[in-house]
Design a protein around this motif. Structure first.
Motif, short mmCIF file in Angstrom:
data_model
loop_
_atom_site.label_atom_id
_atom_site.label_comp_id
_atom_site.label_asym_id
_atom_site.label_seq_id
_atom_site.Cartn_x
_atom_site.Cartn_y
_atom_site.Cartn_z
N PHE A 300 0.84 -1.19 0.00
CA PHE A 300 0.00 0.00 0.00
C PHE A 300 0.88 1.25 0.00
CE2 PHE A 300 -2.90 -3.17 1.74
CZ PHE A 300 -4.03 -2.95 0.98
N ASP A 301 1.69 1.38 -1.07
CA ASP A 301 2.60 2.52 -1.18
C ASP A 301 2.05 3.59 -2.12
OD1 ASP A 301 4.27 1.11 0.41
OD2 ASP A 301 5.54 0.36 -1.22
N THR A 302 0.93 3.35 -2.72
CA THR A 302 0.40 4.27 -3.75
C THR A 302 -0.72 5.14 -3.21
OG1 THR A 302 -1.13 2.56 -4.46
CG2 THR A 302 1.02 2.65 -5.55
N LEU A 321 -9.41 3.10 0.26
CA LEU A 321 -9.01 1.70 0.21
C LEU A 321 -9.71 0.93 -0.89
CD1 LEU A 321 -7.41 -0.60 1.51
CD2 LEU A 321 -9.34 -0.99 3.06
N VAL A 322 -11.00 1.23 -1.13
CA VAL A 322 -11.76 0.48 -2.13
C VAL A 322 -11.21 0.69 -3.54
CG1 VAL A 322 -14.02 0.19 -3.21
CG2 VAL A 322 -13.84 0.38 -0.73
N VAL A 326 -9.48 -2.32 -5.88
CA VAL A 326 -9.94 -2.66 -7.24
C VAL A 326 -8.79 -2.59 -8.23
CG1 VAL A 326 -11.45 -1.95 -9.14
CG2 VAL A 326 -12.30 -1.93 -6.79
N SER A 327 -7.93 -1.57 -8.10
CA SER A 327 -6.77 -1.45 -8.99
C SER A 327 -5.81 -2.61 -8.82
CB SER A 327 -6.05 -0.13 -8.72
OG SER A 327 -4.89 -0.03 -9.49
N VAL A 328 -5.60 -3.01 -7.56
CA VAL A 328 -4.70 -4.13 -7.30
C VAL A 328 -5.24 -5.41 -7.90
CG1 VAL A 328 -3.74 -5.62 -5.49
CG2 VAL A 328 -3.62 -3.13 -5.26
N ASN A 334 -4.68 -9.12 -14.72
CA ASN A 334 -3.95 -8.96 -15.98
C ASN A 334 -2.65 -9.75 -15.98
OD1 ASN A 334 -5.90 -7.24 -17.01
ND2 ASN A 334 -4.87 -5.40 -16.21
N ARG A 335 -1.94 -9.70 -14.86
CA ARG A 335 -0.69 -10.45 -14.79
C ARG A 335 -0.95 -11.96 -14.80
NH1 ARG A 335 3.99 -7.89 -13.79
NH2 ARG A 335 3.87 -5.64 -13.46
#
Length: 489
Positions: A300-302, A321-322, A326-328, A334-335
């Motif tokens: 959680f560095d972003t 946080l939400v 979702v981005s994570v 994708n990965r």
């Protein structure tokens, strides 16, 4: 050499040469039928066809030799048994193994010769045959201009003839020729009421002599499309010549085919196998490092609290946080998809390399298997002929076809299992020899002990005696009457 050996070898030589020639002819006919579509209608000439026949005949020796040995050994010892010569030889105190020895030694020499043949001659014949077959396949069909059909076999031209007359079809009516040599579409066309077709300069060129026609040429203007000029010219006689160079067969450099596994001997095949195995080990070693690039350890560095500061999830406001979660999740999905695609492509590459390695090893063991099949077929045919005691072309042919079908089916199964990694390459290619060798040794044992393997008395010994079921039930009943035993129903 003793007279007995000369007698048996003379009795074997005639059937062997005859059956070998017949088997070669049958297999060669089958091969030509397989490639018939590539040969018909191309005017190849006698020289090319003779080369193909010779090269394919050389390739079929490895298949014909085991069947010829099987059939000829059956016929030889079947004839000796049918005419009681085998019985007379045994009555003089000579064992069956001594009777089989001269043909066995000759067959062993044939097996050694077959191995040398597969090692040096067959790769050369494969190179010659399939390089020539490739050139034949690339050659165009012979000139075939049909009535009412546009023909475009001559590069740069399209020809249509309404009617062909004369004994050779060289007299033409209603000729239309489109000239595409200038890459301008159908801008040039030639029409004629009649004409004559013939070859020139030893068949190197095709000539059309046209009568009473017109030629039309459209010359477009690059600046003004509507201002194109149209030229019409009448003629009473016009000669058009077409080059037939595209119908000639152009030989490809044979060095382009030398890397194929069918064109290699055992030493070259082992070198190629080692090269493929080295590439396979290298890719397997690099695979974990390549896959590691698809993994990312997220923090959680972003969230705007400093790049070097770790923030616990309970310290982050829910509103921030939400979206971060979702981005994570999207990045992880994708990965994961990229990793799945990479793993699938890497698996296919490794499988292809492993299959190439297996195919090279299969070619190595094929040379050994085809040579060993000569001895295996002798061990089946010679004792079986001594047991059956029937010569000629009747029973021996039926028995030989039966065992050759079994040999062929087992060879195909072993080939398939080796390709699909069900069996090792050596086990798959030697499957037919390994299965039929015990059968041959069994026949040899039975022939050595003069057993009537195909007589009713031989198998009647294994049949149950009359009343065996009643005797078994009486014994079981007696046992059931003992104290503590369970009574039979």
């Amino acid at each position: 050499m003793k007279k007995l050996d000369k007698l048996i070898l003379r009795a074997f030589a005639g059937p062997f040469l005859l059956t070998f020639a017949v088997v070669q002819f049958i297999l060669l006919t089958q091969t030509l039928l397989k490639y018939l579509d590539d040969l018909v209608g191309k005017d190849l000439g006698v020289g090319v066809l003779a080369q193909l026949l010779f090269y394919f005949s050389v390739l079929l020796v490895a298949t014909s030799l085991p069947l010829a040995v099987l059939l000829s050994s059956l016929m030889t010892y079947g004839n000796l048994g049918e005419h009681h010569e085998l019985t007379a030889i045994k009555a003089s105190g000579i064992a069956l193994t001594r009777i089989l020895r001269p043909v066995f030694l000759l067959t062993a020499a044939l097996a050694v010769g077959a191995f040398w043949f597969n090692q040096y001659v067959v790769p050369w014949a494969n190179l010659k045959a399939f390089s020539l077959l490739w050139d034949v396949r690339q050659q165009k069909l012979a000139l075939d201009i049909r009535e009412g059909v546009f023909y475009s076999g001559i590069p740069g031209y399209t020809i249509k003839v309404n009617q062909k007359l004369g004994e050779n079809g060289d007299r033409l009516r209603g000729v239309m020729i489109y000239d595409h040599t200038q890459k301008s579409g159908n801008a040039t066309v030639m029409l004629a009421d009649s004409g004559r077709m013939f070859t020139r300069f030893g068949g190197a060129y095709l000539g059309f002599e046209l009568f009473q026609g017109h030629s039309y040429v459209e010359q477009p203007d690059a600046r003004d499309r509507a201002g194109a000029t149209f030229v019409r010219q009448a003629f009473s006689r016009n000669l058009v010549t077409f080059s037939m160079a595209s119908f000639g067969m152009v030989r490809t450099d044979q060095d382009l085919f030398k890397e194929n596994r069918m064109m290699l001997n055992i030493g070259q095949l082992r070198t190629a196998t080692d090269s493929v195995q080295k590439r396979l080990r290298g890719q397997r070693t690099q695979l974990p490092r390549q896959m590691d690039a698809y993994y990312t350890y997220l923090r959680f560095d972003t969230l705007g609290r400093g790049a070097n500061r770790r923030v616990a999830a309970w310290q982050v406001p829910p509103a921030r946080l939400v979206p971060a979660s979702v981005s994570v999740v999207q990045q992880a999905a994708n990965r994961a998809r990229n990793l799945q695609t990479f793993a699938r492509s890497s698996s296919e590459q490794l499988t292809d390399l492993a299959r190439h390695s297996v195919q090279y090893r299969m070619e190595i063991y094929r040379k050994y298997a085809e040579s060993a099949a000569v001895l295996v077929m002798f061990l089946i045919g010679a004792p079986l002929g001594a047991i059956i005691k029937k010569g000629g072309l009747g029973v021996p042919i039926l028995v030989a076809i039966l065992f050759f079908i079994v040999y062929y089916v087992l060879s195909i199964l072993g080939l398939k299992y080796a390709k699909e990694f069900v069996l090792p390459a050596g086990a798959g290619m030697l499957l037919s020899d390994g299965v039929l060798l015990p059968v041959g040794l069994f026949f040899l044992y039975q022939a050595y002990h003069d057993s009537g393997l195909f007589e009713g008395d031989f198998w009647r010994r294994f049949a149950p005696r009359p009343g065996w079921w009643a005797q078994l039930r009486a014994r079981l009943t007696a046992l059931s009457r003992r104290p503590g035993a369970v009574a039979l129903p």
